[in-house]
Design an enzyme around this catalytic site. Sequence first.
Site, mmCIF file in Angstrom:
data_model
loop_
_atom_site.group_PDB
_atom_site.id
_atom_site.type_symbol
_atom_site.label_atom_id
_atom_site.label_comp_id
_atom_site.label_asym_id
_atom_site.label_seq_id
_atom_site.Cartn_x
_atom_site.Cartn_y
_atom_site.Cartn_z
ATOM 1 N N SER A 162 0.874 -1.183 0.000
ATOM 2 C CA SER A 162 0.000 0.000 0.000
ATOM 3 C C SER A 162 0.907 1.226 0.000
ATOM 4 O O SER A 162 2.072 1.133 0.419
ATOM 5 C CB SER A 162 -0.858 -0.002 1.275
ATOM 6 O OG SER A 162 -1.505 1.244 1.442
ATOM 7 N N TYR B 25 -2.247 -1.059 10.387
ATOM 8 C CA TYR B 25 -2.152 -1.099 8.919
ATOM 9 C C TYR B 25 -0.842 -0.449 8.457
ATOM 10 O O TYR B 25 -0.117 -1.022 7.637
ATOM 11 C CB TYR B 25 -3.359 -0.377 8.301
ATOM 12 C CG TYR B 25 -3.533 -0.649 6.820
ATOM 13 C CD1 TYR B 25 -4.089 -1.846 6.367
ATOM 14 C CD2 TYR B 25 -3.159 0.291 5.863
ATOM 15 C CE1 TYR B 25 -4.257 -2.100 5.012
ATOM 16 C CE2 TYR B 25 -3.323 0.045 4.497
ATOM 17 C CZ TYR B 25 -3.879 -1.145 4.079
ATOM 18 O OH TYR B 25 -4.038 -1.399 2.726
ATOM 19 N N LYS C 223 2.079 -2.646 6.651
ATOM 20 C CA LYS C 223 2.342 -2.384 5.232
ATOM 21 C C LYS C 223 3.788 -1.927 5.030
ATOM 22 O O LYS C 223 4.401 -2.242 4.009
ATOM 23 C CB LYS C 223 1.329 -1.389 4.668
ATOM 24 C CG LYS C 223 -0.078 -1.975 4.562
ATOM 25 C CD LYS C 223 -0.120 -3.203 3.638
ATOM 26 C CE LYS C 223 -1.521 -3.750 3.431
ATOM 27 N NZ LYS C 223 -1.571 -4.885 2.497
HETATM 28 N N1 LIG Z 1 -8.677 -0.741 -1.233
HETATM 29 C C1 LIG Z 1 -7.690 0.076 -0.990
HETATM 30 O O1 LIG Z 1 -7.907 1.303 -0.878
HETATM 31 C C2 LIG Z 1 -6.279 -0.440 -0.865
HETATM 32 C C3 LIG Z 1 -5.229 0.498 -0.967
HETATM 33 C C4 LIG Z 1 -3.926 0.031 -0.859
HETATM 34 C C5 LIG Z 1 -3.666 -1.306 -0.656
HETATM 35 N N2 LIG Z 1 -4.711 -2.183 -0.554
HETATM 36 C C6 LIG Z 1 -4.369 -3.591 -0.328
HETATM 37 O O2 LIG Z 1 -4.851 -4.353 -1.406
HETATM 38 C C7 LIG Z 1 -5.092 -5.698 -0.993
HETATM 39 C C8 LIG Z 1 -6.483 -6.114 -1.431
HETATM 40 O O3 LIG Z 1 -7.393 -5.249 -0.796
HETATM 41 P P1 LIG Z 1 -8.856 -4.919 -1.362
HETATM 42 O O4 LIG Z 1 -9.003 -3.456 -1.316
HETATM 43 O O5 LIG Z 1 -9.111 -5.637 -2.608
HETATM 44 O O6 LIG Z 1 -9.678 -5.517 -0.138
HETATM 45 P P2 LIG Z 1 -11.027 -6.371 -0.056
HETATM 46 O O7 LIG Z 1 -11.325 -6.416 1.388
HETATM 47 O O8 LIG Z 1 -12.039 -5.847 -0.997
HETATM 48 O O9 LIG Z 1 -10.564 -7.813 -0.574
HETATM 49 C C9 LIG Z 1 -9.667 -8.573 0.165
HETATM 50 C C10 LIG Z 1 -9.938 -10.038 -0.077
HETATM 51 O O10 LIG Z 1 -8.968 -10.781 0.674
HETATM 52 C C11 LIG Z 1 -9.635 -11.857 1.318
HETATM 53 N N3 LIG Z 1 -8.884 -12.226 2.516
HETATM 54 C C12 LIG Z 1 -8.759 -11.553 3.676
HETATM 55 N N4 LIG Z 1 -8.010 -12.246 4.551
HETATM 56 C C13 LIG Z 1 -7.662 -13.400 3.936
HETATM 57 C C14 LIG Z 1 -6.919 -14.529 4.325
HETATM 58 N N5 LIG Z 1 -6.393 -14.610 5.553
HETATM 59 N N6 LIG Z 1 -6.759 -15.532 3.444
HETATM 60 C C15 LIG Z 1 -7.299 -15.484 2.203
HETATM 61 N N7 LIG Z 1 -8.038 -14.429 1.782
HETATM 62 C C16 LIG Z 1 -8.221 -13.397 2.637
HETATM 63 C C17 LIG Z 1 -11.014 -11.332 1.656
HETATM 64 O O11 LIG Z 1 -11.938 -12.395 1.859
HETATM 65 C C18 LIG Z 1 -11.322 -10.478 0.420
HETATM 66 O O12 LIG Z 1 -11.970 -11.234 -0.570
HETATM 67 C C19 LIG Z 1 -4.888 -5.701 0.514
HETATM 68 O O13 LIG Z 1 -3.599 -6.187 0.830
HETATM 69 C C20 LIG Z 1 -5.007 -4.231 0.877
HETATM 70 O O14 LIG Z 1 -4.336 -3.922 2.068
HETATM 71 C C21 LIG Z 1 -6.003 -1.782 -0.667
#
Ligand SMILES: NC(=O)c1ccc[n+]([C@@H]2O[C@H](COP(=O)([O-])OP(=O)(O)OC[C@H]3O[C@@H](n4cnc5c(N)ncnc54)[C@H](O)[C@@H]3O)[C@@H](O)[C@H]2O)c1
Length: 262
Positions: A137, A150, A154
């Site tokens: 992130s 977080y 990260k």
């Molecule tokens: N959405 C944002 O703004 C954002 C920004 C920067 C980074 N991220 C990172 O991107 C990645 C994906 O996030 P997203 O926004 O798609 O989130 P999201 O919550 O929409 O999707 C995350 C998915 O991961 C699955 N998950 C969670 N824990 C798990 C585990 N222990 N084993 C297997 N699956 C698991 C959940 O069931 C979900 O389907 C994450 O690492 C998040 O930190 C997101």
Amino acid sequence: MGALAGRGVVVTGAGRGIGRALAVRGAQEGARVVVNDLDADNARAVADEIGGTAIPGDVTAPDALVDAAIEALGRVDVFFANAGIDGSGGPDSLQAPDDVWDRVIDVNVMAHVRAARALVPRWLADGQGGRFVVTASAAGLLTMIGSAPYSVTKHAAVAFAEWLSVTYGARGVDVHAICPQGVKTQMLEDAGGLQALLSRDSALEPEQVAEAAVQAIEEGRFLVLPHPEVAGYYAVRASDTEKWLAGMRRLQQKVDEAGAWG
Ligand SMILES: NC(=O)c1ccc[n+]([C@@H]2O[C@H](COP(=O)([O-])OP(=O)(O)OC[C@H]3O[C@@H](n4cnc5c(N)ncnc54)[C@H](O)[C@@H]3O)[C@@H](O)[C@H]2O)c1
């Protein structure tokens, strides 16, 4: 032909959001994709959609996933360590209890460590190398207003990716760290008013993150910055840390004044 064509690819947390977009894009690039998620129904739905293989399960114990993926794909060429959780632990993140910290560290950091521990020796042993892609992130390069667990995890995810690249890069292991700001997924939705305030104008679609990841893979670039402005913030943080911190404190004050917590 692109770098993903014909490759055996695993995407964790691919039942929705950024992981789903990476899986869909991987399949469009011609990869054979294993779709992992804690949510088995979502994993199966995405796998059906892209003609991939669903291997649901908790990525904090990835050995079974790696074994099953090797069986399904023959070889794991690319591993997207994407699953992550927010884990703010409520509006006062300093008081997030230990069990919240433990879970966030497990999912956002140790899952990546354990997956690399299972994959890298295989990649070195057969001499074909591999590609390890961590969805970290921008919070891992800068910080995140509001969530200590977080921000800390990260940063650790970026640090681990850097370490992997330094240690194994010359031996055929390519590593990338995806570092977006806000992305329109359930995670952002669940973050409520605070994240809406911080990323209202700049949140990207998950598909734009997948596009940035594919571009970086094709160009052999470690850092994937779907929001290009993050490069500027990161440079200021390194070159004038005091100025950067003062700016972040002003942002924190604005957030407090807007009453965006909770
Ligand atoms: N959405 C944002 O703004 C954002 C920004 C920067 C980074 N991220 C990172 O991107 C990645 C994906 O996030 P997203 O926004 O798609 O989130 P999201 O919550 O929409 O999707 C995350 C998915 O991961 C699955 N998950 C969670 N824990 C798990 C585990 N222990 N084993 C297997 N699956 C698991 C959940 O069931 C979900 O389907 C994450 O690492 C998040 O930190 C997101």
